[in-house]
Design a protein around this motif. Structure first.
Motif, PDB file in Angstrom:
ATOM      1  N   GLN A 160       0.315  -6.217  10.248  1.00 11.09           N
ATOM      2  CA  GLN A 160       1.255  -5.376  10.990  1.00 11.09           C
ATOM      3  C   GLN A 160       1.044  -3.901  10.652  1.00 11.09           C
ATOM      4  N   GLN A 161       0.820  -3.588   9.356  1.00  5.29           N
ATOM      5  CA  GLN A 161       0.515  -2.197   9.043  1.00  5.29           C
ATOM      6  C   GLN A 161      -0.838  -1.798   9.614  1.00  5.29           C
ATOM      7  N   GLY A 162      -1.752  -2.745   9.701  1.00  5.42           N
ATOM      8  CA  GLY A 162      -3.034  -2.457  10.331  1.00  5.42           C
ATOM      9  C   GLY A 162      -2.870  -2.019  11.773  1.00  5.42           C
ATOM     10  N   LEU A 163      -1.998  -2.726  12.511  1.00  8.95           N
ATOM     11  CA  LEU A 163      -1.716  -2.313  13.883  1.00  8.95           C
ATOM     12  C   LEU A 163      -1.045  -0.942  13.908  1.00  8.95           C
ATOM     13  N   ALA A 164      -0.121  -0.730  12.965  1.00 12.96           N
ATOM     14  CA  ALA A 164       0.626   0.527  12.947  1.00 12.96           C
ATOM     15  C   ALA A 164      -0.283   1.723  12.687  1.00 12.96           C
ATOM     16  N   VAL A 165      -1.168   1.622  11.697  1.00 11.70           N
ATOM     17  CA  VAL A 165      -2.028   2.771  11.395  1.00 11.70           C
ATOM     18  C   VAL A 165      -3.069   2.971  12.495  1.00 11.70           C
ATOM     19  N   THR A 166      -3.463   1.891  13.153  1.00 12.65           N
ATOM     20  CA  THR A 166      -4.378   2.032  14.291  1.00 12.65           C
ATOM     21  C   THR A 166      -3.723   2.832  15.409  1.00 12.65           C
ATOM     22  N   VAL A 167      -2.496   2.479  15.732  1.00 10.68           N
ATOM     23  CA  VAL A 167      -1.764   3.192  16.783  1.00 10.68           C
ATOM     24  C   VAL A 167      -1.512   4.642  16.372  1.00 10.68           C
ATOM     25  N   MET A 168      -1.067   4.853  15.129  1.00 11.48           N
ATOM     26  CA  MET A 168      -0.776   6.209  14.669  1.00 11.48           C
ATOM     27  C   MET A 168      -2.023   7.089  14.694  1.00 11.48           C
ATOM     28  N   ALA A 310     -11.927   7.872   9.473  1.00  9.53           N
ATOM     29  CA  ALA A 310     -11.236   8.982   8.817  1.00  9.53           C
ATOM     30  C   ALA A 310      -9.813   9.129   9.336  1.00  9.53           C
ATOM     31  N   ALA A 311      -9.620   8.989  10.653  1.00 14.52           N
ATOM     32  CA  ALA A 311      -8.286   9.109  11.229  1.00 14.52           C
ATOM     33  C   ALA A 311      -7.371   7.987  10.741  1.00 14.52           C
ATOM     34  N   ILE A 312      -7.930   6.772  10.620  1.00 18.00           N
ATOM     35  CA  ILE A 312      -7.122   5.646  10.127  1.00 18.00           C
ATOM     36  C   ILE A 312      -6.769   5.855   8.659  1.00 18.00           C
ATOM     37  N   ARG A 317      -2.691   7.177   4.408  1.00 12.59           N
ATOM     38  CA  ARG A 317      -2.176   8.130   3.430  1.00 12.59           C
ATOM     39  C   ARG A 317      -0.756   8.560   3.786  1.00 12.59           C
ATOM     40  N   ALA A 318      -0.473   8.696   5.072  1.00 12.68           N
ATOM     41  CA  ALA A 318       0.843   9.152   5.507  1.00 12.68           C
ATOM     42  C   ALA A 318       1.901   8.051   5.437  1.00 12.68           C
ATOM     43  N   THR A 319       1.496   6.811   5.244  1.00 14.05           N
ATOM     44  CA  THR A 319       2.463   5.707   5.229  1.00 14.05           C
ATOM     45  C   THR A 319       2.508   5.047   3.852  1.00 14.05           C
ATOM     46  N   ALA A 320       1.622   4.116   3.593  1.00 13.32           N
ATOM     47  CA  ALA A 320       1.667   3.354   2.341  1.00 13.32           C
ATOM     48  C   ALA A 320       0.756   3.912   1.258  1.00 13.32           C
ATOM     49  N   TRP A 321      -0.044   4.951   1.573  1.00 14.72           N
ATOM     50  CA  TRP A 321      -1.034   5.557   0.680  1.00 14.72           C
ATOM     51  C   TRP A 321      -2.212   4.631   0.450  1.00 14.72           C
ATOM     52  N   ASN A 322      -1.964   3.427  -0.013  1.00 10.97           N
ATOM     53  CA  ASN A 322      -3.030   2.432  -0.180  1.00 10.97           C
ATOM     54  C   ASN A 322      -2.397   1.051  -0.296  1.00 10.97           C
ATOM     55  N   THR A 323      -3.225   0.051  -0.140  1.00 13.64           N
ATOM     56  CA  THR A 323      -2.733  -1.313  -0.309  1.00 13.64           C
ATOM     57  C   THR A 323      -2.504  -1.595  -1.796  1.00 13.64           C
ATOM     58  N   PRO A 324      -1.557  -2.485  -2.162  1.00 19.16           N
ATOM     59  CA  PRO A 324      -1.315  -2.787  -3.575  1.00 19.16           C
ATOM     60  C   PRO A 324      -2.570  -3.306  -4.278  1.00 19.16           C
ATOM     61  N   GLY A 325      -2.929  -2.671  -5.392  1.00 20.49           N
ATOM     62  CA  GLY A 325      -4.167  -3.031  -6.076  1.00 20.49           C
ATOM     63  C   GLY A 325      -4.190  -4.447  -6.601  1.00 20.49           C
ATOM     64  N   VAL A 326      -3.078  -4.909  -7.172  1.00 20.02           N
ATOM     65  CA  VAL A 326      -3.045  -6.251  -7.752  1.00 20.02           C
ATOM     66  C   VAL A 326      -3.232  -7.312  -6.675  1.00 20.02           C
ATOM     67  N   MET A 327      -2.506  -7.176  -5.571  1.00 20.60           N
ATOM     68  CA  MET A 327      -2.599  -8.178  -4.510  1.00 20.60           C
ATOM     69  C   MET A 327      -3.995  -8.194  -3.878  1.00 20.60           C
ATOM     70  N   THR A 328      -4.575  -7.012  -3.687  1.00 22.26           N
ATOM     71  CA  THR A 328      -5.921  -6.953  -3.096  1.00 22.26           C
ATOM     72  C   THR A 328      -6.945  -7.602  -4.012  1.00 22.26           C
ATOM     73  N   ALA A 329      -6.832  -7.330  -5.318  1.00 24.19           N
ATOM     74  CA  ALA A 329      -7.755  -7.945  -6.277  1.00 24.19           C
ATOM     75  C   ALA A 329      -7.606  -9.463  -6.278  1.00 24.19           C
ATOM     76  N   LEU A 330      -6.371  -9.936  -6.176  1.00 23.84           N
ATOM     77  CA  LEU A 330      -6.125 -11.372  -6.151  1.00 23.84           C
ATOM     78  C   LEU A 330      -6.775 -12.011  -4.916  1.00 23.84           C
ATOM     79  N   VAL A 331      -6.579 -11.408  -3.760  1.00 25.22           N
ATOM     80  CA  VAL A 331      -7.153 -11.941  -2.522  1.00 25.22           C
ATOM     81  C   VAL A 331      -8.675 -11.935  -2.580  1.00 25.22           C
TER      82      VAL A 331
END
Length: 444
Positions: A160-168, A310-312, A317-331
């Motif tokens: 859902q955030q992927g869709l949001a940042v794409t639209v933004m 770059a635009a995405i 950066r304007a929303t979540a800054w980055n995905t959570p590091g722990v969850m990304t590492a786990l996945v």
């Protein structure tokens, strides 16, 4: 008509609806009949009904009239507010899990605690994700038939955030986006928040009407098409190769961005190539790990042309800054050790079993679905109204969604969507029997 009198008529009708004097499903007088009864101008009578509709008290249906809505339901119909009341069997949302996934999480966290530089996970991550994790997701996509560079992958906090940042990043307020007449409700919410104009593409039995899309593009400056070619939500379509080629041809001719939502694509074996593989220069591909692993992870990804990255990143950066590091590492750990592919295979089997159960228990009803999807679409019999069916099922402790949250047309069809992936199979069977019993009253 003086304003006080106009408002008093709205208030009088609203009070009658609230008191049950005009029960749900009541057909109200036509606009002309109301005007004649109350001594109003026709335009004023239309304004009265428009205000009642804006209040969520009535609904106007082309060719049928204006009806009192079921007001005991929240306006979200449970799609935006989870059915958490004790004892309610929730067929609104899909959060499919398999036995043993909690233990999988414990094991994964233990392994993560014993490996690498944990301190790095506590710091801000690069906006698009760490390089080795972007490469990991690129390898995962290659196993699913989509070959991309790591630099084209952006890691986000769920699809859902992927869709949001794409639209933004790639669209602006007022832009026109073509969408299926029935589409994912979350994109409708996003479009409203970002002030996009949605143009509905009429439906055929097997997917969107691409002739109609071409006509829309001729009349309006369509900037993007939002589409789910592999396992459409809620209809369960899988767009065939020829339709994909036609859609791409239209997009290339009209310079239209394709936003490909692949949240459920993992459920389809031997699917045609993604749009991103066929038209990489004009497609943004969005998916995540909510359905194939677990909804609580909130890890997803966007695959975009390099000149869009770059635009995405700026939108992230304007929303979540980055995905959570722990969850990304786990996945990424689960991708590398084969856990994600195993879970996908097991969930395909699980979805097929649930579809089989649904077909058996809803035998005789009009069901639209894919044999490996976690949802079913049920057009209702001619005399059945969706709000009445939803309300009656809720009184039986079964929560389902009507068509309205998915509809991009002014009038929603009378239909309901069933999400099959959240209950254990015994509870699912009980809920489906209630659905069959409720709708069956209108069939026989």
């Amino acid at each position: 008509m003086p304003r006080a009198r106009y408002k008093s008529l709205v208030d009088r009708l609203a009070a009658q609806i609230a008191a049950g004097k005009l029960p749900p499903g009541t057909r109200l007088p036509t606009h002309r009949q109301l005007a004649a009864q109350e001594g109003l101008a026709l335009v004023t009578a239309s304004r009265v009904y428009a205000e009642l509709e804006a209040m969520g008290l009535v609904s106007g249906e082309t060719g049928r009239g204006t009806f009192v809505r079921e007001i005991s339901l929240p306006l979200s119909h449970g799609v935006d507010q989870h059915a958490t009341a004790p004892g309610v069997l929730d067929l609104n949302f899909n959060y499919p899990t398999l036995p043993g996934q909690a233990e999988l999480l414990r094991t994964g966290l233990r392994q993560l605690a014993l490996s690498g530089d944990l301190e790095a996970l506590l710091r801000y991550q690069p906006h698009a994700g760490r390089g080795h994790e972007r490469a990991c997701i690129a390898r995962h996509l290659a196993e699913r038939g989509l070959t991309v560079q790591a630099e084209e992958v952006v890691i986000v906090s769920g699809a859902q955030q992927g869709l949001a940042v794409t639209v933004m990043a790639l669209l602006k307020p007022g832009d026109v986006v073509a969408v299926d007449a029935l589409t994912y409700s979350g994109f409708k919410v996003l479009a409203e928040a970002c002030r996009l104009e949605l143009l509905p593409i009429p439906l055929t039995c097997n997917g969107p009407d691409l002739d109609a899309l071409e006509r829309l593009c001729q009349k309006r400056r369509v900037k993007a098409v939002y589409t789910m070619p592999t396992l459409h939500n809620p209809m369960g379509w899988v767009m065939d190769v020829s339709c994909r080629a036609r859609l791409i041809a239209i997009a290339r001719q009209r310079d239209v961005l394709l936003i490909e939502d692949a949240a459920y694509a993992f459920l389809v074996e031997d699917a045609p190539p993604p749009l991103k593989a066929l038209a990489p220069e004009l497609t943004v591909y969005v998916s995540g790990f909510s359905k194939n692993v677990a909804t609580g992870l909130r890890v997803g990804y966007v695959v975009a042309p390099l000149d869009r990255i770059a635009a995405i990143e700026r939108a992230i950066r304007a929303t979540a800054w980055n995905t959570p590091g722990v969850m990304t590492a786990l996945v990424c750990g689960w991708i590398e050790d084969g856990t994600v592919l195993r879970l996908e295979a097991e969930k395909r089997h699980d979805a097929q079993a649930r579809q089989t159960l649904g077909r058996q228990l809803l035998n005789g009803l009009n069901v639209v679905s894919h044999p490996a999807s976690y949802f079913m679409w049920l057009p209702l019999p001619e005399d059945a109204r969706a709000d009445e069916v939803v309300s009656e099922l809720l009184s039986r402790n079964v929560a389902v969604s009507p068509a309205e949250p998915f509809a991009t047309t002014s009038a929603a069809p009378h239909a309901i969507r069933l999400a099959l992936g959240s209950l254990d199979r015994e509870a699912l069977a009980g809920a489906l029997r209630e659905v069959a019993s409720t709708i069956g009253r209108y069939v026989y």
